[in-house]
Design a protein around this motif. Sequence first.
Motif, short mmCIF file in Angstrom:
data_model
loop_
_atom_site.label_atom_id
_atom_site.label_comp_id
_atom_site.label_asym_id
_atom_site.label_seq_id
_atom_site.Cartn_x
_atom_site.Cartn_y
_atom_site.Cartn_z
N ASN A 1 0.83 -1.21 0.00
CA ASN A 1 0.00 0.00 0.00
C ASN A 1 0.87 1.26 0.00
O ASN A 1 0.60 2.21 -0.72
CB ASN A 1 -0.92 0.05 1.22
N VAL A 2 1.90 1.24 0.82
CA VAL A 2 2.78 2.41 0.94
C VAL A 2 3.56 2.64 -0.35
O VAL A 2 3.73 3.78 -0.79
CB VAL A 2 3.72 2.24 2.15
N ILE A 3 4.00 1.57 -0.97
CA ILE A 3 4.76 1.70 -2.23
C ILE A 3 3.91 2.35 -3.32
O ILE A 3 4.43 2.99 -4.22
CB ILE A 3 5.34 0.33 -2.65
N SER A 4 2.60 2.25 -3.22
CA SER A 4 1.73 2.89 -4.21
C SER A 4 1.87 4.41 -4.20
O SER A 4 1.49 5.07 -5.16
CB SER A 4 0.27 2.46 -4.02
N PHE A 5 2.46 4.98 -3.16
CA PHE A 5 2.69 6.42 -3.07
C PHE A 5 4.04 6.82 -3.67
O PHE A 5 4.38 8.01 -3.68
CB PHE A 5 2.64 6.89 -1.62
N LEU A 6 4.81 5.87 -4.17
CA LEU A 6 6.17 6.14 -4.63
C LEU A 6 6.25 7.21 -5.71
O LEU A 6 7.05 8.14 -5.61
CB LEU A 6 6.83 4.84 -5.11
N GLU A 7 5.45 7.10 -6.74
CA GLU A 7 5.54 8.06 -7.85
C GLU A 7 5.22 9.48 -7.42
O GLU A 7 5.93 10.42 -7.76
CB GLU A 7 4.66 7.63 -9.02
N ILE A 8 4.16 9.64 -6.66
CA ILE A 8 3.79 10.99 -6.22
C ILE A 8 4.83 11.53 -5.22
O ILE A 8 5.14 12.71 -5.22
CB ILE A 8 2.35 11.04 -5.66
N LYS B 1 8.13 10.84 -5.26
CA LYS B 1 9.29 11.26 -6.06
C LYS B 1 9.01 12.58 -6.78
O LYS B 1 9.86 13.47 -6.79
CB LYS B 1 9.67 10.18 -7.06
N MET B 2 7.82 12.71 -7.34
CA MET B 2 7.45 13.93 -8.05
C MET B 2 7.45 15.12 -7.09
O MET B 2 7.95 16.20 -7.41
CB MET B 2 6.07 13.75 -8.70
N THR C 1 7.36 0.21 8.35
CA THR C 1 8.56 0.98 8.71
C THR C 1 9.36 1.34 7.47
O THR C 1 9.14 0.80 6.38
CB THR C 1 9.46 0.17 9.66
N TYR C 2 10.34 2.21 7.67
CA TYR C 2 11.19 2.63 6.55
C TYR C 2 11.99 1.46 5.98
O TYR C 2 12.40 1.49 4.83
CB TYR C 2 12.10 3.79 6.95
N ASP C 3 12.21 0.41 6.77
CA ASP C 3 12.91 -0.78 6.27
C ASP C 3 12.07 -1.56 5.26
O ASP C 3 12.61 -2.35 4.49
CB ASP C 3 13.28 -1.72 7.42
N ASP C 4 10.75 -1.35 5.28
CA ASP C 4 9.83 -2.10 4.42
C ASP C 4 9.60 -1.46 3.05
O ASP C 4 8.95 -2.06 2.20
CB ASP C 4 8.45 -2.22 5.10
N VAL C 5 10.10 -0.23 2.84
CA VAL C 5 9.79 0.51 1.62
C VAL C 5 11.06 1.07 0.99
O VAL C 5 12.10 1.16 1.65
CB VAL C 5 8.78 1.65 1.91
N PRO C 6 11.01 1.47 -0.29
CA PRO C 6 12.18 2.05 -0.95
C PRO C 6 12.63 3.34 -0.26
O PRO C 6 11.85 4.04 0.38
CB PRO C 6 11.67 2.36 -2.37
N ASP C 7 13.90 3.66 -0.44
CA ASP C 7 14.49 4.85 0.18
C ASP C 7 13.82 6.15 -0.24
O ASP C 7 13.88 7.14 0.48
CB ASP C 7 15.98 4.94 -0.14
N GLU C 8 13.19 6.16 -1.41
CA GLU C 8 12.55 7.39 -1.90
C GLU C 8 11.30 7.75 -1.11
O GLU C 8 10.78 8.86 -1.25
CB GLU C 8 12.17 7.25 -3.38
N ILE C 9 10.81 6.83 -0.31
CA ILE C 9 9.62 7.09 0.50
C ILE C 9 10.05 7.36 1.94
O ILE C 9 10.73 6.54 2.55
CB ILE C 9 8.64 5.89 0.47
N SER C 10 9.68 8.52 2.44
CA SER C 10 9.95 8.86 3.83
C SER C 10 8.74 8.45 4.66
O SER C 10 7.63 8.94 4.42
CB SER C 10 10.18 10.36 3.98
#
Length: 110
Positions: free
Chosen positions: A52-59, A61-62, A78-87
């Motif tokens: 669910n959180v990764i679905s926010f990746l594009e917006i 980064k933009m 947690t931040y360990d569960d998602v790419p570095d681009e997502i805070s």
Amino acid sequence: MIFNKEGSLIVISQEKISIELFLENLVKEYAKLKNDNLVLDLLGFSKLTPYNVISFLEIAKMHKKNGKSFILVSDKVTYDDVPDEISIVPTLQEARDIVEMEEIERDLEL
């Protein structure tokens, strides 16, 4: 969507909808929000997953490319569960602190 403007940031939350609908509504409203730092309060979503959180990746980064902060708040992912681009942080206060630090970094051009 519930918008709470706090100085240089907007805290966005939502009651009783799915995370997919939350993201869809955010995309629809984005043109009005693109010039502010954004904190998305996801604490109300009891079944939030890393997917669910990764679905926010594009917006995310933009928004960061536009020179603004984009922070998600969740105690389920947690931040360990998602790419570095997502805070992502577990509390609203931590999100506010990160926005403040990022503002200082931008002001100092770091």
